[in-house]
Design a protein around this motif. Sequence first.
Motif, PDB file in Angstrom:
ATOM      1  N   ARG A   1       2.089  -4.175  -7.088  1.00  0.00           N
ATOM      2  CA  ARG A   1       1.231  -3.867  -5.796  1.00  0.00           C
ATOM      3  C   ARG A   1      -0.074  -4.057  -6.036  1.00  0.00           C
ATOM      4  O   ARG A   1      -0.584  -4.781  -4.976  1.00  0.00           O
TER       5      ARG A   1
ATOM      6  N   LEU B   1       0.771  -1.310  -0.157  1.00  0.00           N
ATOM      7  CA  LEU B   1      -0.114   0.025  -0.087  1.00  0.00           C
ATOM      8  C   LEU B   1       0.844   1.204  -0.002  1.00  0.00           C
ATOM      9  O   LEU B   1       0.173   2.358  -0.717  1.00  0.00           O
ATOM     10  N   ILE B   2       1.832   1.339   0.636  1.00  0.00           N
ATOM     11  CA  ILE B   2       2.732   2.337   0.834  1.00  0.00           C
ATOM     12  C   ILE B   2       3.956   2.719  -0.194  1.00  0.00           C
ATOM     13  O   ILE B   2       4.533   3.583  -0.169  1.00  0.00           O
ATOM     14  N   LYS B   3       4.538   1.600  -0.558  1.00  0.00           N
ATOM     15  CA  LYS B   3       5.793   1.487  -1.310  1.00  0.00           C
ATOM     16  C   LYS B   3       5.387   1.214  -2.927  1.00  0.00           C
ATOM     17  O   LYS B   3       4.554   0.636  -3.282  1.00  0.00           O
ATOM     18  N   ASN B   4       5.846   2.185  -3.639  1.00  0.00           N
ATOM     19  CA  ASN B   4       5.746   2.009  -5.352  1.00  0.00           C
ATOM     20  C   ASN B   4       6.638   0.939  -5.849  1.00  0.00           C
ATOM     21  O   ASN B   4       7.862   1.254  -6.014  1.00  0.00           O
TER      22      ASN B   4
ATOM     23  N   GLU C   1      -4.478   6.338   2.921  1.00  0.00           N
ATOM     24  CA  GLU C   1      -3.296   7.033   2.174  1.00  0.00           C
ATOM     25  C   GLU C   1      -3.036   6.649   0.921  1.00  0.00           C
ATOM     26  O   GLU C   1      -2.131   7.292   0.279  1.00  0.00           O
ATOM     27  N   ALA C   2      -3.422   5.411   0.433  1.00  0.00           N
ATOM     28  CA  ALA C   2      -3.266   4.960  -0.845  1.00  0.00           C
ATOM     29  C   ALA C   2      -3.994   5.384  -1.908  1.00  0.00           C
ATOM     30  O   ALA C   2      -4.002   4.945  -3.111  1.00  0.00           O
TER      31      ALA C   2
ATOM     32  N   ALA D   1      -5.098   2.862  -6.806  1.00  0.00           N
ATOM     33  CA  ALA D   1      -6.174   3.847  -6.145  1.00  0.00           C
ATOM     34  C   ALA D   1      -7.550   3.562  -6.417  1.00  0.00           C
ATOM     35  O   ALA D   1      -8.374   3.491  -5.485  1.00  0.00           O
TER      36      ALA D   1
ATOM     37  N   TYR E   1      -3.723   3.068   6.229  1.00  0.00           N
ATOM     38  CA  TYR E   1      -2.966   3.071   4.942  1.00  0.00           C
ATOM     39  C   TYR E   1      -3.607   2.857   3.778  1.00  0.00           C
ATOM     40  O   TYR E   1      -3.302   3.358   2.797  1.00  0.00           O
TER      41      TYR E   1
ATOM     42  N   VAL F   1      -2.602  -6.444  -3.362  1.00  0.00           N
ATOM     43  CA  VAL F   1      -3.561  -5.816  -2.777  1.00  0.00           C
ATOM     44  C   VAL F   1      -4.768  -6.658  -3.110  1.00  0.00           C
ATOM     45  O   VAL F   1      -5.926  -7.072  -2.434  1.00  0.00           O
TER      46      VAL F   1
ATOM     47  N   ASP G   1      -6.645  12.647  -5.130  1.00  0.00           N
ATOM     48  CA  ASP G   1      -6.973  11.611  -4.219  1.00  0.00           C
ATOM     49  C   ASP G   1      -8.098  12.221  -3.049  1.00  0.00           C
ATOM     50  O   ASP G   1      -8.746  11.615  -2.632  1.00  0.00           O
TER      51      ASP G   1
END
Length: 490
Positions: free
Chosen positions: A16, A9-12, A40-41, A51, A37, A20, A81
């Motif tokens: 990913r 969720l947080i790292k590019n 935030e994603a 997203a 998280y 998820v 976002d």
Amino acid sequence: MLESVIEALIKNKKGRLEEVVQAFNDGEFANSDTHKYLAEALVGSQYNELANYIEEVVIPKIGKPMLPYLCDTFTFADTYDNRRRLRLLRKLKYNDIEDLANRVLSQNLPSLQVEAVAILADTKTLDNEKKLIALSTDNNRLVRGAAYKGLAAIATPQALEALLSTYKGKLTRTNTQMLVEALSKVALPTYYLKFLEVLEQHFELLLAMDKSNESSVKAAYNLFEIELHILQHKDQKEVYDFLEKLLYNDEYHAIAEKYDTVPYHLMPTVVEILRSFSFNKRIAFYEKHLAVLPKTQWVRILATDYFYEAITIYSKEKLYDIFAPYFDLLSQNIIETFSGYQYNAGYYTPLKFEVKESFTDPRWATILLQFLQNSPKTEDYEFKALVVLDVLLPDSESLNQLILQLLPQASLNDTSWLYQLIMKRNIPQRFEIIYESLASMKQPSHYDYMNVMQAKTFWQCFPKEYALKFEKLYALKHVAYFKEISQLLN
């Protein structure tokens, strides 16, 4: 496992979205430690797949427990976002959502204001109605478009009068598109006539224009085609009457033929309008008009839609009576439907057929035979008529001869199922016919290799002496599947 999910969720990083999706399927997001998280994603443009998946699938499934995290991460910055978070707060029925929308509207945040306008339209109050009417003249086109949708959604007399007033005014192409998009989504059972009257006025003005001013006529025609979509979901007698007027107006068709980019003129639009109406009324409209309209190219899309609707309710006898006269226009649609042709997504997957005998009146045989004898045989669908004829004429020697006549003209894509047809019909010397057909082919592609070799049981029906013949053919042409066929027969 939880650490891996949070990291996704947080790292590019690559993969990913897949992580998820798997975590969602495994129920990992029931754990509230992931909720912060997830909120935030929600970053990235409207095309960000991760997203979008979180917004559309994950968070709605979690529901109200996400509200605190969405509130904490929402800011009054005009970013996508934050649009996502505002949409989710609305969807999850956040208690103070209308206050939040009003705060957005009080600032210069056009992107967020699009969502805020939709929130106002959820509650039909006099105050919200006034705000939406005011926003329908906003300088920002996105806000105006959202306000049009909001006014159409609340559909109060004042809201609809505001939209009607806008429609009567001088509109740009962009404004017309936005207004039509809003009005096309609603039925307006007590108000549709007023909009139809304006549309009819625009139609008469188009016909009355000086045709020597070609640029003006073209612009007016293109704008009118956009306006027609207003009629969607207006399933009323007067609307059918207007569509009828369009179908039979030669002057209008002359304009359309000159300025439209496709040979169907307004027909895709008419079909789209009709599809928003009730099934029975739509069928009745087609029954009334398709029998008398000229069988020209511009009618084709109407007849196509009618055909696909008709096969769900008509007997095979009635299908023939109505659509046989349209065969020249609808040959591909009719042949592929009757043959039960199934499109296969896999590039190396052989074609599959399941002939729809419940659709196929025996009288089609004469038409299909004439078609195959006279057609240029440049399209794959033409050969699929043989599959239908095989069912209609199981013992026909003349059909056997036609199959053999057409085999050399078939594309490599079609030969494998034509071979199966030859075998099924027990055509004399069938093994030699197929062998000679393969031997005469130019260097086949990998697709043809897969298409032939996936039917291994088919080749095992060949007499054993063909093992040597295919072995020699391999030595001559160095085509891998010739060797494999030889090995199957040994």
